[in-house]
Write an enzyme that holds these catalytic residues in place. Structure first.
Site, short mmCIF file in Angstrom:
data_model
loop_
_atom_site.label_atom_id
_atom_site.label_comp_id
_atom_site.label_asym_id
_atom_site.label_seq_id
_atom_site.Cartn_x
_atom_site.Cartn_y
_atom_site.Cartn_z
N ASP A 62 -0.10 -4.71 5.52
CA ASP A 62 -1.15 -5.61 5.04
C ASP A 62 -1.04 -5.73 3.52
OD1 ASP A 62 -1.79 -2.88 4.95
OD2 ASP A 62 -3.91 -3.31 4.58
N GLU A 63 -1.65 -6.79 3.02
CA GLU A 63 -1.86 -6.98 1.58
C GLU A 63 -0.61 -6.81 0.72
OE1 GLU A 63 -5.33 -4.47 0.83
OE2 GLU A 63 -6.61 -6.10 1.51
N ALA A 64 0.47 -7.49 1.11
CA ALA A 64 1.67 -7.51 0.27
C ALA A 64 1.50 -8.62 -0.76
CB ALA A 64 2.91 -7.75 1.12
N ASP A 104 -1.49 -9.80 8.67
CA ASP A 104 -1.44 -10.57 7.42
C ASP A 104 -0.23 -11.52 7.32
OD1 ASP A 104 -3.07 -8.26 7.16
OD2 ASP A 104 -3.10 -8.51 4.98
N HIS A 150 0.83 -1.21 0.00
CA HIS A 150 0.00 0.00 0.00
C HIS A 150 0.86 1.25 0.00
CE1 HIS A 150 -3.92 -1.53 -0.25
NE2 HIS A 150 -3.84 -2.27 0.84
#
Ligand SMILES: *[C@@H]1O[C@H](CO)[C@@H](O)[C@H](O)[C@H]1NC(C)=O
Ligand SMILES: *[C@@H]1O[C@H](CO)[C@@H](O)[C@H](O)[C@H]1NC(C)=O
Ligand SMILES: *[C@@H]1O[C@H](CO)[C@@H](O)[C@H](O)[C@H]1NC(C)=O
Ligand SMILES: *[C@@H]1O[C@H](CO)[C@@H](O)[C@H](O)[C@H]1NC(C)=O
Length: 497
Positions: free
Chosen positions: A164-166, A216, A106
């Protein structure tokens, strides 16, 4: 109706072992529609009045970064004086302030720019930084430290480093070179090493500050690996899930696994889909579940008493605007109660009514339906968005109009300017009425938005949520007017090859 019933059920639920979250932190997501400074302060005052204990500040490109990052900050970014005055206001209200800065994924606001695009994990996508490249770490630490320089003038017990969300890791050239040499080809090792470096830097520079991160990368990591990189000592995981069935989506084993490594854990839940009008029910259900998760798994940890209520104004830097502050206020107020007390009793309803400056006679049903007469900062924007939503729903619901459109005002009628005026004149009037109302609502909306947001927000909101509907009606209204100018038609066929 369903919404109201949910609340009644909540109100009647007798809960004996009241626990709930002691620390409830409200997320300020400045990726979308960042509040103007005066409104920002009013929001903080409201948060305090509603019983929040702190705020999570995700400044993103609105922070007045200096140096290399200075060129790419938002042109509306706050000045350092403004940031400090916001933080001072929070301090006066005794709100705990936690800065959030993304340190792995992000990172669109940085990586979208040409001068930083070479630091992308995957050259096609602007989200994840190429963490095998030392310049990435340098840039990330620079942003963290600049932010902390300002925040640490105030009591800053926590910083949130995102993570988060790698979705892409191990793709950039620097990663591919270093993975076999340093990390046994294991991308998780590389991520952990990166997060370790970031966390150590923060804790050494700012010893009073602890590091939070989204869970995550930790949730299914082997315990030994977490230990090997000392993440069990360096970070506190924030478990997040937005669904209403947490028992299923956050299984007991996940909590157990977390408890083997971490003494403390936080919860995080969110406002949902990219809708511009608030949907209360799923949020309340989700928060009810979060309350129960806390009850169930509290004993696994020394400390599990904090929840972050996330409110995304955009899902990422590129996403469209979703629910804005004015429309989320009532939902936030009620959800804060659900998370700390589970049920909405008279005392907490009164607290909401006071904090949101509502008439004393305001009922829960009115709050849920958005038909209240509360006069909280930003209410004019809320009213305008609600009026627009209702107008659009009313039009979409007008079956008689759509039946006539299907019969007498399809694309062919509009293209040929040919139809039976007997059937279309009335729907022409309906378009006209709707457009006129929309003009009034949009004017109100522009004034209301200008008070609290920077000028680009109303442009974007109108472009995505209002203009397409407006232009469609305008096109249809014009078609009716054209048809009405005709008195006669020639023989069919009207389509010529
Ligand atoms: C942390 O990072 C900043 C920015 O790169 C650097 O100036 C500082 O020396 C680092 N601190 C430690 C303790 O490594
Ligand atoms: C890592 O991957 C490379 C290429 O696939 C391979 O040659 C090497 O043996 C691997 N190293 C380890 C430690 O697994
Ligand atoms: C818990 O940890 C074990 C051992 O590391 C692992 O096999 C299991 O998949 C984990 N469970 C969950 C739900 O992550
Ligand atoms: C839509 O139509 C249904 C059925 O006629 C009605 O019950 C409902 O209230 C209408 N909703 C709106 C917003 O007009």
């Amino acid at each position: 109706m369903l919404l109201q019933r949910t609340l009644v059920v909540l109100a009647l639920t007798v809960h004996t072992a009241l626990c709930g979250y002691q620390r409830s932190i409200v997320h300020f997501d400045m990726k979308g529609a960042p509040p103007k400074v005066a409104y920002f302060k009013q929001l903080l005052t409201m948060m305090s009045g509603l019983g929040a204990t702190g705020v999570l500040m995700e400044w993103e490109d609105m922070f007045p970064y200096q140096g290399n990052l200075n060129r790419i900050v938002n042109k509306n970014a706050y000045t350092e004086e403004e940031v400090i005055s916001i933080l001072e206001h929070a301090q006066q209200l005794e709100l705990e302030v936690i800065p959030l800065v993304q340190t792995l994924a992000h990172m669109e606001w940085i990586l979208k720019n040409e001068e930083f695009s070479h630091l992308r994990e995957d050259e096609r996508y602007p989200m994840v930084a190429c963490i095998g490249d030392p310049s990435s770490l340098e840039l990330i630490l620079d942003s963290v430290n600049q932010l902390m320089q300002v925040h640490s003038k105030f009591n800053t017990r926590y910083i949130h480093i995102g993570a988060d969300e790698a979705f892409q890791v191990g793709i950039c050239e620097a990663d591919r070179l270093i993975l076999p040499v340093k990390y046994e080809n294991d991308t998780l090792r590389m991520i952990f090493n990166h997060l370790k470096k970031v966390s150590i830097n923060v804790t050494e520079e700012f010893p009073a500050t602890k590091v939070l991160m989204w869970y995550d990368e930790l949730k299914s990591a082997p315990l030994e690996l977490i230990k090997e990189y000392s993440l069990d000592e360096l970070v506190i995981p924030v478990v997040w899930k937005y669904t209403a069935n947490l028992d299923n989506d956050l299984p007991p084993e996940m909590w157990k696994n977390m408890s083997y490594s971490f003494k403390e854990v936080w919860g995080g839940r969110a406002d949902g889909a990219s809708r511009y009008w608030n949907r209360l029910k799923p949020y309340i259900l989700n928060n009810k579940e979060w309350y129960l998760q806390n009850e169930k798994y509290k004993l696994h940890f020394t400390t599990f008493d904090s929840i972050i209520i996330t409110g995304w104004q955009r899902y990422d830097h590129f996403a469209s605007l979703c629910e804005l502050w004015p429309t989320s206020m009532v939902s936030l107020a009620l959800n804060l109660i659900v998370l700390t007390k589970f049920h909405i009793d008279t005392a907490s309803a009164e607290q909401v009514i006071n904090a949101l400056n509502c008439p004393p006679s305001t009922t829960l049903d009115q709050l849920v339906a958005g038909t209240d007469k509360c006069r909280y900062p930003g209410y004019r924007a809320r009213d305008a968005i609600r009026d627009y939503f209702q107008l659009k729903t009313f039009f979409e619901n007008s079956t008689w109009v759509h039946n006539r459109e299907n019969g007498w005002l399809q694309s062919s009628h509009m293209r040929l300017s040919a139809s039976n005026p007997y059937y279309i004149d009335a729907i022409g009037k309906a378009y006209e009425r709707t457009l006129k109302k929309m003009d009034t609502i949009t004017n109100n909306m522009r004034t209301a938005f200008t008070e609290i947001f920077y000028p680009d927000v109303i442009e974007e909101f109108e472009t995505d949520y209002i203009t397409p509907f407006y232009e469609e009606l305008q096109k249809r209204k014009d078609a009716v007017a054209n048809i009405d100018t005709k008195r006669s038609y020639g023989p069919r066929p009207w389509f010529r090859l």
